[in-house]
Design a protein around this motif. Sequence first.
Motif, PDB file in Angstrom:
ATOM      1  N   ASP A 249       1.692  -2.224  13.686  1.00 32.28           N
ATOM      2  CA  ASP A 249       1.816  -0.780  13.550  1.00 32.28           C
ATOM      3  C   ASP A 249       2.626  -0.206  14.716  1.00 32.28           C
ATOM      4  OD1 ASP A 249       0.116  -0.570  15.757  1.00 32.28           O
ATOM      5  OD2 ASP A 249      -1.643  -0.022  14.564  1.00 32.28           O
TER       6      ASP A 249
ATOM      7  N   GLN B 249      -9.229  -4.252   3.683  1.00 30.63           N
ATOM      8  CA  GLN B 249      -8.581  -3.272   4.547  1.00 30.63           C
ATOM      9  C   GLN B 249      -9.190  -3.390   5.930  1.00 30.63           C
ATOM     10  OE1 GLN B 249      -9.522   0.839   3.776  1.00 30.63           O
ATOM     11  NE2 GLN B 249      -7.654   1.619   4.734  1.00 30.63           N
TER      12      GLN B 249
ATOM     13  N   ALA C 134       0.840  -1.194   0.000  1.00 35.72           N
ATOM     14  CA  ALA C 134       0.000   0.000   0.000  1.00 35.72           C
ATOM     15  C   ALA C 134       0.872   1.240   0.000  1.00 35.72           C
ATOM     16  CB  ALA C 134      -0.913   0.004   1.223  1.00 35.72           C
TER      17      ALA C 134
ATOM     18  N   LYS D  20      -7.282   3.069  -4.065  1.00 40.59           N
ATOM     19  CA  LYS D  20      -7.715   2.550  -2.763  1.00 40.59           C
ATOM     20  C   LYS D  20      -9.221   2.364  -2.660  1.00 40.59           C
ATOM     21  CE  LYS D  20      -3.708   3.653   0.026  1.00 40.59           C
ATOM     22  NZ  LYS D  20      -3.176   4.395   1.193  1.00 40.59           N
TER      23      LYS D  20
ATOM     24  N   TYR E 170       6.356  -1.424   0.218  1.00 42.18           N
ATOM     25  CA  TYR E 170       6.410   0.014  -0.004  1.00 42.18           C
ATOM     26  C   TYR E 170       7.390   0.611   1.000  1.00 42.18           C
ATOM     27  CZ  TYR E 170       5.148   4.887  -0.621  1.00 42.18           C
ATOM     28  OH  TYR E 170       5.205   6.236  -0.884  1.00 42.18           O
TER      29      TYR E 170
ATOM     30  N   TRP F 293      -3.691  -3.413   4.872  1.00 38.27           N
ATOM     31  CA  TRP F 293      -4.234  -3.979   3.639  1.00 38.27           C
ATOM     32  C   TRP F 293      -3.751  -5.418   3.528  1.00 38.27           C
ATOM     33  CZ3 TRP F 293      -7.591  -1.196   0.624  1.00 38.27           C
ATOM     34  CH2 TRP F 293      -7.659   0.181   0.878  1.00 38.27           C
TER      35      TRP F 293
ATOM     36  N   LEU G 146      -2.630   0.693  -4.446  1.00 35.34           N
ATOM     37  CA  LEU G 146      -2.273  -0.645  -3.991  1.00 35.34           C
ATOM     38  C   LEU G 146      -1.616  -1.366  -5.159  1.00 35.34           C
ATOM     39  CD1 LEU G 146      -5.662  -1.613  -2.305  1.00 35.34           C
ATOM     40  CD2 LEU G 146      -3.655  -0.650  -1.167  1.00 35.34           C
TER      41      LEU G 146
ATOM     42  N   ARG H 135       8.267   3.400   2.977  1.00 44.41           N
ATOM     43  CA  ARG H 135       7.575   4.602   3.451  1.00 44.41           C
ATOM     44  C   ARG H 135       8.526   5.783   3.613  1.00 44.41           C
ATOM     45  NH1 ARG H 135       3.889   3.556   8.509  1.00 44.41           N
ATOM     46  NH2 ARG H 135       5.895   3.075   9.481  1.00 44.41           N
TER      47      ARG H 135
ATOM     48  N   SER I  47      -4.201   1.605   9.286  1.00 40.77           N
ATOM     49  CA  SER I  47      -4.927   0.443   8.792  1.00 40.77           C
ATOM     50  C   SER I  47      -3.960  -0.516   8.127  1.00 40.77           C
ATOM     51  CB  SER I  47      -6.020   0.854   7.796  1.00 40.77           C
ATOM     52  OG  SER I  47      -5.456   1.405   6.621  1.00 40.77           O
TER      53      SER I  47
ATOM     54  N   ASP J  82      -0.686   0.454   5.964  1.00 46.66           N
ATOM     55  CA  ASP J  82      -0.910   1.658   5.180  1.00 46.66           C
ATOM     56  C   ASP J  82       0.095   2.735   5.591  1.00 46.66           C
ATOM     57  OD1 ASP J  82      -3.181   2.922   3.323  1.00 46.66           O
ATOM     58  OD2 ASP J  82      -2.523   4.449   4.754  1.00 46.66           O
TER      59      ASP J  82
ATOM     60  N   SER K  19       0.159  -5.400   4.259  1.00 46.68           N
ATOM     61  CA  SER K  19       0.907  -4.153   4.161  1.00 46.68           C
ATOM     62  C   SER K  19       0.286  -3.125   5.099  1.00 46.68           C
ATOM     63  CB  SER K  19       0.891  -3.628   2.718  1.00 46.68           C
ATOM     64  OG  SER K  19       1.555  -2.387   2.610  1.00 46.68           O
TER      65      SER K  19
END
Length: 522
Positions: free
Chosen positions: A331, A421, A19, A37, A68, A402, A24, A70, A400, A395, A393
Amino acid sequence: DGPSESDTPFIPPDPQIAAGPAHLVVAVNSLLAIYDKAGKKQGSFQTFADFFAGLGIAGEIFDPRIIYDRSDGHFILTAGEVDGTNFTNGNVFVAVSQTSDPTGVWYKYAIDFMGRDRSNTANTFPDFPTLGLSSSAIYVSTGQFVLNFSCLRDDSCAFSDTWIKVIGLPELLSGNSSLNVTTFTSVTTASGIPAFAIEPALTYGTTSDEFLVAADFSGPVSKTLDVFSINTSGTPTLKTTSLQVPPYTMPPDAAQPNADTPIATNDFRLLNAVWSNNTLWCAQDIADTESSNPVAGWYEIAASSLSTVSLLQSGAISGVGDAYFPAVSVDSSANAQVVFTTSSSTEFASAAYTGRAGSSDPLNTMRTFVLYKAGTAPYVDRDVRWGDYSGISLDPGGASFWMIAEYAGTPDPHFGTSITQALGPPPLTISPPSFFFGDVDVGSTSGGETFTATNNSSNTVTVSSVTISGMNPGDFAIISDNCSSSTLGAGASCTFSANFSPRRSRSSRRLAEVRLLPKASS
């Protein structure tokens, strides 16, 4: 829904998802798909052969991984490549989006992974390439196998050794044709045996070491995870230690209805790893404590340094009976999420997820699972190959997850992949999580048992219905229901009751499941 068997001839699909801020990116064997998304596909599916055509290397492309980044704002995709006709090349292809928009231009590289076996008598080729990320490099690990026509035909190709390549990010992200690559071959564990199926961590944040982890394959029963570290600055150096965990064994194959052949669950290799806030999370397929069902095993490991790694908690997820091919993520608040496939003798292979909320949930537990895409048919295809992994993944906004997992559709054989999600761990828990009514005469009815459903989230949840399903739903009944059509605020609960009334004599235990269906808006 993501790509399905109607879109690709390759089995298993190995679904992956990453994500970004607005898109995505989904990868399966052997194509790439991009969605916004809201779930709208951007353009057409693109085969890996077309996507990597500019490299000028003709071979079979397989086992994709995608993440991804970030910190730098790029998607990073890897896939194995082997010339299975002439056996003249073996690579891991790497692609990096130039920006956070994956519909734009990508830098593409072929990283040579062709080697020699330990006796220097045959060439080796990469299999099951894994992908990790730190602030300074990506990490690609492969199992190296000796390949030839006869072993491919008989599925008996010999494992040689494990490799790890450290590829510097600055050159990779800028499209530099001269990459900074460090290679470790013949990687061994702390006990000196060959390592196998190492998973480098997707690292969230900055750390002085990249952590990698693998199941220990010294025997069919193990109580060890092999943990590795590579420093993220200076010349890369590989170190290793061993971590004691609860014993785990090879998973049996998974049950499915209306089919004589179970679904293959492969072995107990780890399937992904994520590092955040000095903890390392990973997941694998294992057998339950009676070795009768496959379950999804997961671990949280304290990992601020290699010398101090320790097990913080672990557990196993069974879903509707069997659970397999999990992927885990976490997270910044230590909320963890696990996506997996689940099935049983009465439930077709379905996509599901569960999770736990930081330090507020009891250790070694996950919440009641959510079955977000129900299977609709048995699956019998290509030795009933499934997996080989699922995808998850976090976000970039951090609020959140995915997820993508495989499910069985129609017509048989037909696999599908489904994307969802989740804003956090499943909100509802049910207590007690199970109940045994004991022996009841045919034609008689047991006393009732009351169950409590509690909303553990900070959001309002509206329960649409409470139903009974599973193997023997006709032998059980809901006798009171205060949950259907109820709206539960944070911390609120509702109750329902059920009883047992066997309709005919059976020597075996009678089983059923209760399902709470929330309204789509919650």
